[in-house]
Enzyme design. Structure first.
Site, short mmCIF file in Angstrom:
data_model
loop_
_atom_site.label_atom_id
_atom_site.label_comp_id
_atom_site.label_asym_id
_atom_site.label_seq_id
_atom_site.Cartn_x
_atom_site.Cartn_y
_atom_site.Cartn_z
N SER A 30 1.66 -9.79 -0.99
CA SER A 30 1.26 -8.39 -0.79
C SER A 30 1.60 -7.81 0.58
O SER A 30 1.83 -6.62 0.69
CB SER A 30 -0.23 -8.23 -1.06
OG SER A 30 -1.00 -9.08 -0.24
N GLU B 99 -9.70 7.06 3.91
CA GLU B 99 -10.58 6.14 4.61
C GLU B 99 -9.78 4.88 4.90
O GLU B 99 -8.81 4.58 4.21
CB GLU B 99 -11.79 5.79 3.73
CG GLU B 99 -11.57 4.65 2.73
CD GLU B 99 -10.51 4.90 1.67
OE1 GLU B 99 -10.27 6.09 1.34
OE2 GLU B 99 -9.92 3.94 1.16
N LYS C 176 0.81 -1.23 0.00
CA LYS C 176 0.00 0.00 0.00
C LYS C 176 0.84 1.27 0.00
O LYS C 176 0.43 2.30 -0.52
CB LYS C 176 -0.96 0.01 1.18
CG LYS C 176 -2.11 -0.97 0.97
CD LYS C 176 -3.30 -0.64 1.82
CE LYS C 176 -4.48 -1.52 1.46
NZ LYS C 176 -4.29 -2.92 1.91
C1 LIG Z 1 -5.18 -3.97 1.67
C2 LIG Z 1 -4.47 -5.23 1.37
C3 LIG Z 1 -4.88 -6.09 0.31
C4 LIG Z 1 -6.10 -5.85 -0.51
O1 LIG Z 1 -6.09 -4.66 -1.24
P1 LIG Z 1 -5.82 -4.62 -2.80
O2 LIG Z 1 -6.08 -3.20 -3.14
O3 LIG Z 1 -6.76 -5.56 -3.48
O4 LIG Z 1 -4.40 -5.01 -3.03
C5 LIG Z 1 -4.13 -7.23 0.07
N1 LIG Z 1 -3.06 -7.55 0.81
C6 LIG Z 1 -2.63 -6.76 1.83
C7 LIG Z 1 -1.44 -7.17 2.62
C8 LIG Z 1 -3.33 -5.59 2.15
O5 LIG Z 1 -2.91 -4.82 3.17
#
Ligand SMILES: *Cc1c(COP(=O)(O)O)cnc(C)c1O
Length: 393
Positions: free
Chosen positions: A377, A111, A89
């Site tokens: 992610s 948000e 993010k």
């Molecule tokens: C917020 C988040 C997601 C989901 O958000 P996307 O916008 O779909 O990437 C996925 N993995 C992690 C670790 C997150 O913090």
């Protein structure tokens, strides 16, 4: 076939900017300027420098040897969990804070649901010395206390959304209301590939550094830039957008999007938007959305807060509709098991969102020579209590 946004802000039939009249000047200012600003050499230089020195990029592309052996295929993990603040993010919030500065904004709003985007926003506001207000549902504030504390520590003000279900969608409504009331000095940092045009495209471009790096890293490791598969979990779709971006027009690279099936797609407690969703408008864009027959948004459910969203960004709705990406849904149980497995096979504790992407190997089979890149992610520190409760550790 184009998988990128067109000049009207659409991906096929999805996207656009369905916003109240009073928001038009803000969104229009952004739309007219974002590509120009992103193309400025100085902007690119600042962005790249912060990604390198502050976020810690490039993140490694790690060959997961033991996981690969278990599933008899070649699995690479793109380590977004090693970014500053623990997830992808921050790539987007760094880009947007630089954008806000170029637009001479002095006040940032955002948000947040689980608090991950709120923390990433509070972080870059501290970095840039800008005022930061994060809207968060009252219920989420209670259940995500560590992230609320982080935001406060970073100097942000956390404002509770006390209407409706007091969760993410209500926080988003509050943020939009704030933006309408503060049209001149405020920039709204949206945290996923959602919202009115140009947000989905802007967020995808800031996240595209992920696939840009993957290309040269895979070339070094395998002698070719293109994997056979790219796999990512999808909440709103920002980590997937980044992992896919430079492969969208490479038909030999298959894209897999993993959604949260919660307790099961048809249990009424799910967030599997591609299966359950129909066309509708949410947060300013036309996309696939879970809704009742008369168009009321259905409350989603997933054990993972980051995937607990009733829609999906317009880019992903289009990838689904055109079958460019294969959508797979994974239950809470399957995801938790996959998260434990990665921890014990590779020594990496993933975020529960990410664990959904890792769970596809139980059902989907790959060839031994296939190269599969997974967007890792985020890291699982924030989810430790959920893992502990679930496995009675
Ligand atoms: C917020 C988040 C997601 C989901 O958000 P996307 O916008 O779909 O990437 C996925 N993995 C992690 C670790 C997150 O913090």
């Amino acid at each position: 076939m184009s998988y990128h946004v067109n000049e009207k802000g659409y991906y096929g039939q999805f996207g656009g900017a369905f916003i109240p009249e009073m928001l038009y000047p803000n969104v229009e200012e952004l739309r007219q300027n974002y590509l120009k600003i992103m193309a400025e050499p100085d902007f690119k230089k600042d962005f790249d420098k912060l990604l390198k020195e502050y976020v810690g990029r490039p993140t490694p592309l790690y060959f997961a040897k033991r996981l690969s052996k278990k599933y008899n295929t070649k699995i690479y993990l793109k380590r977004e969990d090693l970014c500053h603040t623990g997830a992808h993010k921050i790539n987007n919030t760094i880009g947007q804070i630089l954008m806000a500065k170029r637009l001479k904004k002095t006040r940032i709003i955002a948000e947040t649901g689980a608090g991950q985007h709120g923390v990433a926003t509070a972080t870059v506001c501290a970095l840039a010395g800008l005022e930061c207000i994060v809207y968060m549902g009252e219920i989420d504030i209670a259940r995500q206390a560590p992230n609320v504390a982080r935001m406060k520590m970073l100097g942000a003000e956390v404002r509770p959304a006390i209407s409706g279900s007091r969760t993410l969608k209500d926080a988003t409504n509050e943020a939009i209301r704030d933006w309408i009331n503060n049209p001149v000095d405020t920039h709204y940092i949206i945290g996923s590939a959602v919202g009115p045009h140009p947000y989905p495209d802007m967020v995808a471009r800031f996240q595209s550094v992920v696939s840009e790096e993957t290309k040269w890293q895979l070339k070094e490791a395998e002698g070719r830039e293109n994997p056979d598969y790219v796999v990512a979990c999808v909440g709103g779709g920002s980590n997937a957008a980044g992992a896919y971006y430079h492969y969208l027009n490479e038909p030999n690279v298959k894209l897999i999007a993993v959604e949260a099936a919660g307790k099961g797609i048809y249990t009424g407690e799910s967030a599997a938007t591609s299966v359950l969703g129909k066309e509708g408008v949410i947060h300013g864009s036309k996309t696939l959305l879970m809704q009742t027959n008369d168009g009321q948004i259905t409350e989603p459910y997933s054990i993972s807060a980051g995937l607990d969203y009733p829609g999906v960004g317009p880019m992903h709705a289009h990838l689904y509709e055109t079958k460019r990406a294969e959508f797979i849904s994974v239950t809470d149980d399957e995801a938790m098991t996959a998260g434990l497995e990665l921890s014990q096979l590779e020594g990496i504790i993933p975020a529960i969102e990410t664990s959904h992407a890792l769970a596809i190997f139980e059902d989907k089979k790959f060839k031994p020579e296939d190269v599969v890149v997974i967007s890792l992610s985020g890291r699982g520190d924030k989810d430790l209590n959920t893992y502990i409760d679930y496995f009675k550790l």
